[in-house]
Scaffold this active site. Structure first.
Site, PDB file in Angstrom:
ATOM      1  N   HIS A   1     -32.896 -40.053 -68.856  1.00  0.00           N
ATOM      2  CA  HIS A   1     -33.695 -39.208 -69.121  1.00  0.00           C
ATOM      3  C   HIS A   1     -34.742 -38.353 -68.444  1.00  0.00           C
ATOM      4  CE1 HIS A   1     -38.679 -38.694 -67.906  1.00  0.00           C
ATOM      5  NE2 HIS A   1     -39.066 -39.629 -69.322  1.00  0.00           N
TER       6      HIS A   1
ATOM      7  N   ASP B   1     -38.547 -45.687 -74.434  1.00  0.00           N
ATOM      8  CA  ASP B   1     -38.578 -45.909 -75.904  1.00  0.00           C
ATOM      9  C   ASP B   1     -37.314 -46.830 -76.276  1.00  0.00           C
ATOM     10  OD1 ASP B   1     -39.980 -43.793 -76.869  1.00  0.00           O
ATOM     11  OD2 ASP B   1     -38.709 -42.567 -75.259  1.00  0.00           O
TER      12      ASP B   1
HETATM   13  N1  ACO Z   1     -25.795 -41.248 -74.242  1.00  0.00           N
HETATM   14  C1  ACO Z   1     -24.653 -40.862 -73.642  1.00  0.00           C
HETATM   15  N2  ACO Z   1     -24.037 -39.796 -72.705  1.00  0.00           N
HETATM   16  C2  ACO Z   1     -25.346 -39.269 -72.642  1.00  0.00           C
HETATM   17  C3  ACO Z   1     -26.848 -39.922 -72.228  1.00  0.00           C
HETATM   18  C4  ACO Z   1     -27.028 -40.591 -73.805  1.00  0.00           C
HETATM   19  N3  ACO Z   1     -28.659 -41.252 -73.975  1.00  0.00           N
HETATM   20  N4  ACO Z   1     -27.955 -39.043 -72.138  1.00  0.00           N
HETATM   21  C5  ACO Z   1     -27.169 -38.226 -71.046  1.00  0.00           C
HETATM   22  N5  ACO Z   1     -26.028 -38.759 -71.187  1.00  0.00           N
HETATM   23  C6  ACO Z   1     -24.798 -37.903 -70.628  1.00  0.00           C
HETATM   24  C7  ACO Z   1     -24.779 -36.415 -71.177  1.00  0.00           C
HETATM   25  O1  ACO Z   1     -23.319 -36.528 -72.088  1.00  0.00           O
HETATM   26  C8  ACO Z   1     -23.804 -35.603 -69.930  1.00  0.00           C
HETATM   27  O2  ACO Z   1     -22.772 -36.164 -69.818  1.00  0.00           O
HETATM   28  P1  ACO Z   1     -21.470 -35.653 -68.933  1.00  0.00           P
HETATM   29  O3  ACO Z   1     -22.206 -35.070 -67.100  1.00  0.00           O
HETATM   30  O4  ACO Z   1     -20.343 -35.747 -69.117  1.00  0.00           O
HETATM   31  O5  ACO Z   1     -21.765 -34.157 -69.184  1.00  0.00           O
HETATM   32  C9  ACO Z   1     -24.864 -36.508 -68.918  1.00  0.00           C
HETATM   33  O6  ACO Z   1     -25.252 -37.444 -69.011  1.00  0.00           O
HETATM   34  C10 ACO Z   1     -26.561 -35.693 -68.218  1.00  0.00           C
HETATM   35  O7  ACO Z   1     -27.217 -35.700 -69.763  1.00  0.00           O
HETATM   36  P2  ACO Z   1     -28.003 -34.140 -69.487  1.00  0.00           P
HETATM   37  O8  ACO Z   1     -27.698 -34.407 -71.500  1.00  0.00           O
HETATM   38  O9  ACO Z   1     -27.927 -33.085 -68.517  1.00  0.00           O
HETATM   39  O10 ACO Z   1     -29.131 -35.337 -68.855  1.00  0.00           O
HETATM   40  P3  ACO Z   1     -31.026 -34.641 -69.817  1.00  0.00           P
HETATM   41  O11 ACO Z   1     -31.609 -34.666 -68.558  1.00  0.00           O
HETATM   42  O12 ACO Z   1     -30.911 -33.135 -70.337  1.00  0.00           O
HETATM   43  O13 ACO Z   1     -31.936 -35.304 -70.886  1.00  0.00           O
HETATM   44  C11 ACO Z   1     -31.808 -37.186 -72.128  1.00  0.00           C
HETATM   45  C12 ACO Z   1     -32.304 -36.217 -70.849  1.00  0.00           C
HETATM   46  C13 ACO Z   1     -32.740 -35.705 -73.294  1.00  0.00           C
HETATM   47  C14 ACO Z   1     -33.413 -38.086 -72.685  1.00  0.00           C
HETATM   48  C15 ACO Z   1     -31.315 -37.313 -72.955  1.00  0.00           C
HETATM   49  O14 ACO Z   1     -30.705 -38.481 -71.797  1.00  0.00           O
HETATM   50  C16 ACO Z   1     -31.277 -37.977 -74.016  1.00  0.00           C
HETATM   51  O15 ACO Z   1     -30.834 -37.293 -74.847  1.00  0.00           O
HETATM   52  N6  ACO Z   1     -30.883 -39.249 -74.052  1.00  0.00           N
HETATM   53  C17 ACO Z   1     -31.196 -40.483 -75.559  1.00  0.00           C
HETATM   54  C18 ACO Z   1     -32.743 -39.220 -76.022  1.00  0.00           C
HETATM   55  C19 ACO Z   1     -33.789 -40.180 -75.761  1.00  0.00           C
HETATM   56  O16 ACO Z   1     -33.442 -41.601 -75.351  1.00  0.00           O
HETATM   57  N7  ACO Z   1     -35.046 -39.916 -75.685  1.00  0.00           N
HETATM   58  C20 ACO Z   1     -36.216 -40.142 -75.327  1.00  0.00           C
HETATM   59  C21 ACO Z   1     -36.101 -39.519 -73.378  1.00  0.00           C
HETATM   60  S1  ACO Z   1     -38.045 -40.794 -72.876  1.00  0.00           S
HETATM   61  C22 ACO Z   1     -39.337 -39.354 -73.387  1.00  0.00           C
HETATM   62  O17 ACO Z   1     -38.838 -38.030 -73.866  1.00  0.00           O
HETATM   63  C23 ACO Z   1     -40.127 -40.374 -73.807  1.00  0.00           C
END
Ligand code: ACO
Length: 428
Positions: A306, A363
């Site tokens: 998140h 979610d």
């Molecule tokens: N699965 C695997 N790896 C992940 C995931 C995931 N779901 N989420 C983040 N990471 C990793 C990234 O690859 C990154 O790795 P690194 O440090 O090796 O490069 C690290 O964790 C940080 O991730 P970011 O993308 O910088 O996190 P950000 O805060 O920008 O993104 C987000 C948050 C978009 C929610 C992301 O975690 C994601 O895509 N999750 C899956 C989609 C999801 O469930 N969305 C719902 C959000 S809740 C809502 O909107 C109500």
């Protein structure tokens, strides 16, 4: 004495006041920045930008805290008490309703459950495979055309009429959308049923057979709506405020909120969770293999991580409890739910996820519970929209009451070509 921050740009030093919120959050007031220095701030995604001051919802993502009007979200996990309509009142008016206020709002909701008969023609105009969120957004705007007397409420009486109208009719629109795309006859609200039970009745009853609403399912839906009711300046709420800041009416602003919520990175994420589970099953993958793929960045574990919560999403914690409580009682045998539970188990103890603070988000569990309730995937985001509507209304109203509110109009840093001239067609 007000704390200040100093910014040095070239020869110039600008001293800016620091605004402190009731939970100690600090925001540097940069409103004089451009006027005094000619510079602006650049913050794509607005991760460091406060767009307003708001008294509705507080989040501390590092500590996993979410409070509505100061009340921790966990306190709403009392089965049947409080209910979604009570929480709606709390968010919009800033306090819990009295018994009489709640009864009056319930009566108003019951009285507003029907749609103008002419609105049915609009449902007929959509192809059967139309995305439900497209129908919902269009229908909220259409609804405004039928209620010009309250679309732009000026006083509390008009505003309460608008709330009852929107909150009651969004449920009818959702149920009719479900029935329309399946070619089923429309079922009207039953005045004896409560908000969530009525939605399930309108979705699942048949003219020859009434749908039995299980208490557990009604409670779980009530809780899902409560947990989704507000989340401060998220993408859809910011959209409602952005649109509302131009003095656009309440119905149009909420319709815009539905469009923002539709996206897969926002309200569409619970759909993505289910689609991921389906891909895993169809591809014959094990949960272990998928987690490995996520770690190698060949896949994303949808429903984990998140932008704000770098701790367990408190809503997910509550919903995990619902999952644990409700799923065994419903006795659902579903391979997708089995895969989800296994993914959760593996990720929660894997250092890749622990180190990056990637916990299940709301979610992840809402998708599983909605599926177990028999709600089809294409209706998940619609359910989210029903839950989020009170938050949108509360923010729209708060902004309208705020005398310092201005039209939202961000700046940009231009990176396009310079010094170009128009070339006539004959010379291109
Ligand atoms: N699965 C695997 N790896 C992940 C995931 C995931 N779901 N989420 C983040 N990471 C990793 C990234 O690859 C990154 O790795 P690194 O440090 O090796 O490069 C690290 O964790 C940080 O991730 P970011 O993308 O910088 O996190 P950000 O805060 O920008 O993104 C987000 C948050 C978009 C929610 C992301 O975690 C994601 O895509 N999750 C899956 C989609 C999801 O469930 N969305 C719902 C959000 S809740 C809502 O909107 C109500």
């Amino acid at each position: 004495m007000t704390e200040t921050a100093k910014l040095i740009i070239g020869e110039k030093t600008l001293e800016m006041p620091i605004v402190v919120g009731s939970e100690g959050e600090r925001g540097i007031d940069i409103s004089k920045l451009r006027q005094e220095t000619g510079a602006i701030t650049l913050d794509p995604g607005y991760g460091n930008t406060g767009s307003c001051q708001s008294a509705i919802t507080y989040i501390d993502g590092d500590k996993g805290i979410l409070r509505y009007r100061g009340i921790p979200i966990e306190e709403f996990d009392h089965r049947k008490h409080p209910n979604f309509i009570e929480v709606m009142w709390l968010l919009i008016f800033g306090r819990l309703p009295s018994e009489q206020e709640l009864a009056e709002m319930r009566d108003a909701l019951t009285g507003q459950a029907h749609l103008h008969e002419a609105m049915k023609h609009h449902f007929e105009g959509y192809p059967v495979n139309a995305p439900p969120m497209a129908i919902m957004s269009a229908m909220l705007n259409t609804l405004g055309c039928f209620h010009p007397e309250i679309i732009d409420p000026k006083d509390e009486v008009q505003f309460k009429a608008a709330i009852a109208n929107l909150v009651s009719k969004i449920r009818t629109i959702a149920a009719f959308t479900y029935r329309r795309v399946r070619g089923l006859p429309y079922i009207y609200a039953d005045p004896k049923r409560r908000y969530c039970a009525n939605l399930l009745h309108m979705m699942f009853s048949m003219p020859h057979e009434e749908y039995h609403v299980d208490d557990e399912i009604e409670d779980a839906l009530n809780l899902i709506f409560i947990l989704h009711a507000d989340h401060e300046q998220n993408c859809s709420t910011s959209t409602v405020r952005m649109v509302g800041s131009s003095q656009a009416n309440l119905f149009a602003s909420c319709a815009a909120g539905v469009c923002a919520l539709w996206g897969p990175l926002h309200g569409g994420a619970n759909v993505e969770v289910l689609e991921m589970l389906e891909r895993i099953k169809a591809g014959g993958l094990s949960a272990e293999q998928y987690v490995e793929m996520a770690k190698q960045k060949d896949a994303r574990l949808m429903g984990f991580g998140h932008r704000v919560y770098k701790n367990y999403d408190p809503r997910a914690k509550v919903l995990k409890g619902v999952c644990d409580r409700v799923l065994p009682k419903l006795n659902v045998k579903d391979p997708l739910i089995d895969i989800a539970r296994r993914l959760e188990e593996l990720a929660l103890k894997d250092s890749y996820f622990i180190d990056r603070k990637l916990y299940p988000n709301v979610d992840f569990y809402s998708g599983i519970i909605l599926r177990a309730m028999g709600i089809p995937t294409d209706m998940f985001t619609v359910m989210f929209a029903i839950g989020r509507l009170p938050g949108w209304i509360a923010h729209w109203w708060e902004q309208r009451q705020d005398k310092s509110s201005r039209i939202a109009r961000p700046r940009q840093i231009y990176t396009g070509p310079v010094g170009k001239h128009y070339v006539p067609m004959s010379k291109r």
